[in-house]
Design a protein around this motif. Structure first.
Motif, PDB file in Angstrom:
ATOM      1  N   LEU A  69       0.828  -1.198   0.000  1.00 55.52           N
ATOM      2  CA  LEU A  69       0.000   0.000   0.000  1.00 55.52           C
ATOM      3  C   LEU A  69       0.864   1.251   0.000  1.00 55.52           C
ATOM      4  O   LEU A  69       0.547   2.247  -0.650  1.00 55.52           O
ATOM      5  CB  LEU A  69      -0.926  -0.007   1.226  1.00 55.52           C
ATOM      6  N   ASN A  70       1.976   1.196   0.743  1.00 54.62           N
ATOM      7  CA  ASN A  70       2.861   2.352   0.802  1.00 54.62           C
ATOM      8  C   ASN A  70       3.569   2.607  -0.524  1.00 54.62           C
ATOM      9  O   ASN A  70       3.790   3.754  -0.919  1.00 54.62           O
ATOM     10  CB  ASN A  70       3.914   2.154   1.905  1.00 54.62           C
ATOM     11  N   THR A  90       7.545  -6.935  15.139  1.00 54.53           N
ATOM     12  CA  THR A  90       6.352  -6.816  14.301  1.00 54.53           C
ATOM     13  C   THR A  90       5.599  -5.539  14.607  1.00 54.53           C
ATOM     14  O   THR A  90       5.139  -4.827  13.701  1.00 54.53           O
ATOM     15  CB  THR A  90       5.440  -8.036  14.508  1.00 54.53           C
ATOM     16  N   VAL A  91       5.460  -5.223  15.897  1.00 51.56           N
ATOM     17  CA  VAL A  91       4.770  -3.989  16.289  1.00 51.56           C
ATOM     18  C   VAL A  91       5.494  -2.778  15.704  1.00 51.56           C
ATOM     19  O   VAL A  91       4.877  -1.879  15.113  1.00 51.56           O
ATOM     20  CB  VAL A  91       4.680  -3.877  17.821  1.00 51.56           C
ATOM     21  N   MET A  95       4.091  -0.097  12.829  1.00 52.51           N
ATOM     22  CA  MET A  95       4.049   1.350  13.068  1.00 52.51           C
ATOM     23  C   MET A  95       4.850   2.096  12.007  1.00 52.51           C
ATOM     24  O   MET A  95       4.408   3.126  11.488  1.00 52.51           O
ATOM     25  CB  MET A  95       4.586   1.657  14.471  1.00 52.51           C
ATOM     26  N   HIS A  96       6.013   1.563  11.672  1.00 47.43           N
ATOM     27  CA  HIS A  96       6.875   2.200  10.665  1.00 47.43           C
ATOM     28  C   HIS A  96       6.176   2.246   9.307  1.00 47.43           C
ATOM     29  O   HIS A  96       6.340   3.216   8.536  1.00 47.43           O
ATOM     30  CB  HIS A  96       8.193   1.439  10.553  1.00 47.43           C
ATOM     31  N   ALA A  99       0.616   1.814  10.141  1.00 44.83           N
ATOM     32  CA  ALA A  99      -0.598   1.363  10.818  1.00 44.83           C
ATOM     33  C   ALA A  99      -1.023   2.417  11.844  1.00 44.83           C
ATOM     34  O   ALA A  99      -0.195   2.891  12.629  1.00 44.83           O
ATOM     35  CB  ALA A  99      -0.360   0.029  11.520  1.00 44.83           C
ATOM     36  N   VAL A 100      -2.289   2.797  11.832  1.00 45.76           N
ATOM     37  CA  VAL A 100      -2.736   3.844  12.748  1.00 45.76           C
ATOM     38  C   VAL A 100      -2.939   3.311  14.159  1.00 45.76           C
ATOM     39  O   VAL A 100      -2.957   4.086  15.124  1.00 45.76           O
ATOM     40  CB  VAL A 100      -4.036   4.517  12.249  1.00 45.76           C
ATOM     41  N   TYR A 101      -3.098   1.994  14.290  1.00 43.19           N
ATOM     42  CA  TYR A 101      -3.193   1.402  15.628  1.00 43.19           C
ATOM     43  C   TYR A 101      -2.915  -0.087  15.513  1.00 43.19           C
ATOM     44  O   TYR A 101      -2.905  -0.658  14.420  1.00 43.19           O
ATOM     45  CB  TYR A 101      -4.568   1.645  16.267  1.00 43.19           C
TER      46      TYR A 101
END
Length: 236
Positions: A69-70, A90-91, A95-96, A99-101
């Motif tokens: 998508l980016n 992964t988190v 975020m990088h 992902a908004v949350y």
């Protein structure tokens, strides 16, 4: 309506999330995808504004979808990751990649609703034009965090038991172990064990549904405000 696509390899979990989305004002679930390939096709065909994206997919992981998508350019959908993946790498990667949350499974409808509401408010605040001072920027970041998390009481329930109790509170009608297991990503025996303990503590009540034959179906609900005995229903 915020057009939302659910991406989860588990058909049953995806269906539960889709139903939850449709219960939140301002949101509409426009489809479900169960692999990375299906997700990409659904994004192209349905043009969702938000993805609820699992990390564990059978062909690629959800992070690959975020990367795509980016790199595609243009205004793609926002993404809330919903996954059992808890490792910090992964988190951090999610975020990088924008992902908004990040919601860690299992979670109940209340937590999903709160995060969708926070996202809707964030969209409303960022839809205008003009300049933003630091206070405005701080407020926008805080919106994505959802409601403030309260410190648990000293005698808090174990985390999984608390999630089961919250799911029962949110359920519109008495709910059984199988439904809870699917909603929260647990095995049925695990869900039943916690239900039995909650019932023993008096935190929930047992609701027996009798069919035409066979053993009654055990479902659970919150205690009646007046402390009345459990209701026995006959299933026709």
């Amino acid at each position: 309506m915020i057009r939302t696509l659910v991406v989860d390899d588990d058909y049953r979990v995806a269906k539960i999330h889709a139903a939850g989305i449709d219960r939140v004002p301002g949101f509409s679930c426009v489809g479900q995808a169960h692999s990375a390939a299906e997700a990409r096709q659904a994004v192209a065909d349905l043009a969702p504004e938000l993805l609820l994206l699992d990390i564990y997919l059978p062909d690629e992981d959800g992070l690959a979808i975020l990367r795509g998508l980016n790199s595609a350019g243009g205004a793609g959908p926002d993404c809330i990751v919903i996954t059992a993946a808890r490792d910090l790498e992964t988190v951090r990667t999610a975020m990088h990649l924008g992902a908004v949350y990040y919601l860690v499974k299992p979670f109940g409808f209340a937590q999903l609703r709160d995060q969708l509401d926070a996202y809707r408010r964030w969209r409303q605040q960022t839809s205008g034009s003009g300049d933003a001072d630091q206070a405005t920027v701080d407020a926008l970041y805080n919106l994505l965090k959802g409601p403030a998390v309260k410190s648990p009481p000293a005698a808090a329930l174990p985390p999984t038991m608390q999630k089961i109790l919250e799911a029962i509170q949110d359920a519109p009608r008495p709910i059984g172990a199988s439904a809870l297991a699917g909603q929260l990503g647990l095995s049925r025996p695990t869900a039943q064990r916690y239900l039995t303990e909650l019932h023993r503590r008096g935190a929930i009540r047992l609701h027996l549904e009798y069919g035409r034959a066979g053993r009654p179906v055990h479902r659970y609900a919150m205690p009646d405000p007046g402390g009345h005995a459990p209701t026995k229903a006959t299933t026709v």
